[in-house]
Design a protein around this motif. Structure first.
Motif, PDB file in Angstrom:
ATOM      1  N   ASP A  96      77.567  76.183   4.887  1.00 46.82           N
ATOM      2  CA  ASP A  96      77.120  75.641   3.600  1.00 46.82           C
ATOM      3  C   ASP A  96      76.087  74.537   3.764  1.00 46.82           C
ATOM      4  OD1 ASP A  96      78.687  77.351   2.108  1.00 46.82           O
ATOM      5  OD2 ASP A  96      80.323  75.913   1.851  1.00 46.82           O
ATOM      6  N   ASP A  97      76.151  73.810   4.884  1.00 43.33           N
ATOM      7  CA  ASP A  97      75.189  72.724   5.088  1.00 43.33           C
ATOM      8  C   ASP A  97      73.926  73.196   5.823  1.00 43.33           C
ATOM      9  OD1 ASP A  97      76.258  73.060   7.606  1.00 43.33           O
ATOM     10  OD2 ASP A  97      76.883  70.976   7.864  1.00 43.33           O
ATOM     11  N   GLY A  98      73.746  74.530   5.939  1.00 41.21           N
ATOM     12  CA  GLY A  98      72.491  75.078   6.435  1.00 41.21           C
ATOM     13  C   GLY A  98      72.384  75.325   7.925  1.00 41.21           C
ATOM     14  N   ARG A  99      73.461  75.129   8.671  1.00 41.38           N
ATOM     15  CA  ARG A  99      73.396  75.426  10.099  1.00 41.38           C
ATOM     16  C   ARG A  99      73.488  76.936  10.306  1.00 41.38           C
ATOM     17  NH1 ARG A  99      78.186  72.117  12.227  1.00 41.38           N
ATOM     18  NH2 ARG A  99      78.948  72.687  10.173  1.00 41.38           N
ATOM     19  N   VAL A 100      72.766  77.419  11.311  1.00 38.35           N
ATOM     20  CA  VAL A 100      72.707  78.859  11.583  1.00 38.35           C
ATOM     21  C   VAL A 100      72.926  79.094  13.071  1.00 38.35           C
ATOM     22  CG1 VAL A 100      71.214  80.907  11.554  1.00 38.35           C
ATOM     23  CG2 VAL A 100      71.094  79.264   9.678  1.00 38.35           C
ATOM     24  N   VAL A 101      73.780  80.063  13.385  1.00 37.76           N
ATOM     25  CA  VAL A 101      73.972  80.475  14.772  1.00 37.76           C
ATOM     26  C   VAL A 101      73.931  82.000  14.810  1.00 37.76           C
ATOM     27  CG1 VAL A 101      76.500  80.456  14.696  1.00 37.76           C
ATOM     28  CG2 VAL A 101      75.335  80.162  16.861  1.00 37.76           C
ATOM     29  N   VAL A 102      73.226  82.529  15.812  1.00 36.40           N
ATOM     30  CA  VAL A 102      73.027  83.978  15.933  1.00 36.40           C
ATOM     31  C   VAL A 102      73.796  84.487  17.142  1.00 36.40           C
ATOM     32  CG1 VAL A 102      71.320  85.804  16.244  1.00 36.40           C
ATOM     33  CG2 VAL A 102      70.761  83.810  14.846  1.00 36.40           C
ATOM     34  N   GLY A 103      74.506  85.587  16.948  1.00 33.50           N
ATOM     35  CA  GLY A 103      75.312  86.158  18.015  1.00 33.50           C
ATOM     36  C   GLY A 103      76.639  85.430  18.104  1.00 33.50           C
ATOM     37  N   PHE A 104      77.588  86.012  18.838  1.00 32.40           N
ATOM     38  CA  PHE A 104      78.871  85.337  19.009  1.00 32.40           C
ATOM     39  C   PHE A 104      79.006  84.823  20.429  1.00 32.40           C
ATOM     40  CE2 PHE A 104      83.315  85.175  20.304  1.00 32.40           C
ATOM     41  CZ  PHE A 104      83.772  84.234  19.390  1.00 32.40           C
ATOM     42  N   ASN A 105      79.240  83.521  20.513  1.00 29.83           N
ATOM     43  CA  ASN A 105      79.544  82.859  21.774  1.00 29.83           C
ATOM     44  C   ASN A 105      80.625  81.845  21.426  1.00 29.83           C
ATOM     45  OD1 ASN A 105      79.322  80.430  23.570  1.00 29.83           O
ATOM     46  ND2 ASN A 105      77.942  81.816  24.657  1.00 29.83           N
ATOM     47  N   GLU A 106      81.802  82.011  22.008  1.00 29.53           N
ATOM     48  CA  GLU A 106      82.942  81.181  21.614  1.00 29.53           C
ATOM     49  C   GLU A 106      82.666  79.692  21.752  1.00 29.53           C
ATOM     50  OE1 GLU A 106      87.755  80.809  22.176  1.00 29.53           O
ATOM     51  OE2 GLU A 106      86.682  82.487  23.085  1.00 29.53           O
ATOM     52  N   SER A 107      82.008  79.285  22.819  1.00 28.07           N
ATOM     53  CA  SER A 107      81.734  77.853  22.990  1.00 28.07           C
ATOM     54  C   SER A 107      80.773  77.342  21.914  1.00 28.07           C
ATOM     55  CB  SER A 107      81.215  77.542  24.387  1.00 28.07           C
ATOM     56  OG  SER A 107      80.018  78.212  24.641  1.00 28.07           O
ATOM     57  N   ASN A 108      79.781  78.144  21.532  1.00 27.70           N
ATOM     58  CA  ASN A 108      78.875  77.743  20.431  1.00 27.70           C
ATOM     59  C   ASN A 108      79.640  77.638  19.125  1.00 27.70           C
ATOM     60  OD1 ASN A 108      76.725  77.756  22.196  1.00 27.70           O
ATOM     61  ND2 ASN A 108      75.865  79.669  21.456  1.00 27.70           N
ATOM     62  N   TYR A 109      80.545  78.584  18.885  1.00 25.44           N
ATOM     63  CA  TYR A 109      81.339  78.541  17.649  1.00 25.44           C
ATOM     64  C   TYR A 109      82.248  77.316  17.635  1.00 25.44           C
ATOM     65  CZ  TYR A 109      80.072  82.874  15.281  1.00 25.44           C
ATOM     66  OH  TYR A 109      79.412  83.839  14.574  1.00 25.44           O
ATOM     67  N   LYS A 110      82.848  76.983  18.774  1.00 22.75           N
ATOM     68  CA  LYS A 110      83.707  75.793  18.829  1.00 22.75           C
ATOM     69  C   LYS A 110      82.892  74.548  18.512  1.00 22.75           C
ATOM     70  CE  LYS A 110      87.234  77.432  22.015  1.00 22.75           C
ATOM     71  NZ  LYS A 110      87.792  77.347  23.365  1.00 22.75           N
ATOM     72  N   GLU A 111      81.694  74.467  19.097  1.00 22.36           N
ATOM     73  CA  GLU A 111      80.834  73.311  18.872  1.00 22.36           C
ATOM     74  C   GLU A 111      80.397  73.210  17.409  1.00 22.36           C
ATOM     75  OE1 GLU A 111      76.382  72.081  20.207  1.00 22.36           O
ATOM     76  OE2 GLU A 111      77.725  72.771  21.801  1.00 22.36           O
ATOM     77  N   LEU A 112      80.087  74.344  16.815  1.00 23.30           N
ATOM     78  CA  LEU A 112      79.575  74.361  15.452  1.00 23.30           C
ATOM     79  C   LEU A 112      80.676  74.179  14.410  1.00 23.30           C
ATOM     80  CD1 LEU A 112      77.031  74.837  13.678  1.00 23.30           C
ATOM     81  CD2 LEU A 112      77.614  77.266  13.684  1.00 23.30           C
ATOM     82  N   PHE A 113      81.822  74.806  14.622  1.00 26.40           N
ATOM     83  CA  PHE A 113      82.832  74.867  13.561  1.00 26.40           C
ATOM     84  C   PHE A 113      84.059  73.989  13.761  1.00 26.40           C
ATOM     85  CE2 PHE A 113      80.849  79.196  13.457  1.00 26.40           C
ATOM     86  CZ  PHE A 113      80.101  78.976  12.313  1.00 26.40           C
ATOM     87  N   LEU A 114      84.306  73.501  14.987  1.00 26.56           N
ATOM     88  CA  LEU A 114      85.540  72.719  15.203  1.00 26.56           C
ATOM     89  C   LEU A 114      85.240  71.250  15.421  1.00 26.56           C
ATOM     90  CD1 LEU A 114      87.516  75.169  17.516  1.00 26.56           C
ATOM     91  CD2 LEU A 114      87.620  74.952  15.027  1.00 26.56           C
TER      92      LEU A 114
END
Length: 114
Positions: A96-114
């Protein structure tokens, strides 16, 4: 809230959905096949990620269209992404705040969402 763009039967999309569910993160899945992504959405993503990150060069669609041989420039790549959503690397997660991540990488998702 996370909007996840992709197709339901994609392994990477399934992994992203599993990650979001297991971490109790609200999400909406937008399936390209049911609701094609429009050019203004792709433009919004391109403000956050390079076009070569967004373009899936490993997929069947890329090979079938012969894009490697065509050697499209960035403008042509964007036009192809708008016309043929299956060229978009999956999944694309947008917050919702405009961040975008392409592809799935668990460490990127942890950094972005947790």
């Amino acid at each position: 809230m996370v909007t996840l763009y992709g197709i339901k039967n994609c392994d990477s999309v399934r992994k992203a959905v599993k990650f979001l569910k297991s971490n109790n993160i609200d999400y909406e899945l937008v399936d390209f096949r049911e609701r094609p992504v429009e050019c203004d959405t792709i433009d919004r993503w391109l403000r956050h990620v390079p076009i070569d990150t967004l373009l899936n060069r490993r997929g069947t669609t890329y090979r079938t269209l012969g894009l490697r041989e065509l050697g499209p420039d960035d403008g042509e790549k964007k036009a192809w992404l708008c016309k043929e959503n299956m060229l978009i690397k999956r999944p694309v997660a947008e917050t919702d705040d405009g961040r975008v991540v392409v592809g799935f990488n668990e460490s990127n998702y942890k950094e972005l969402f947790l």
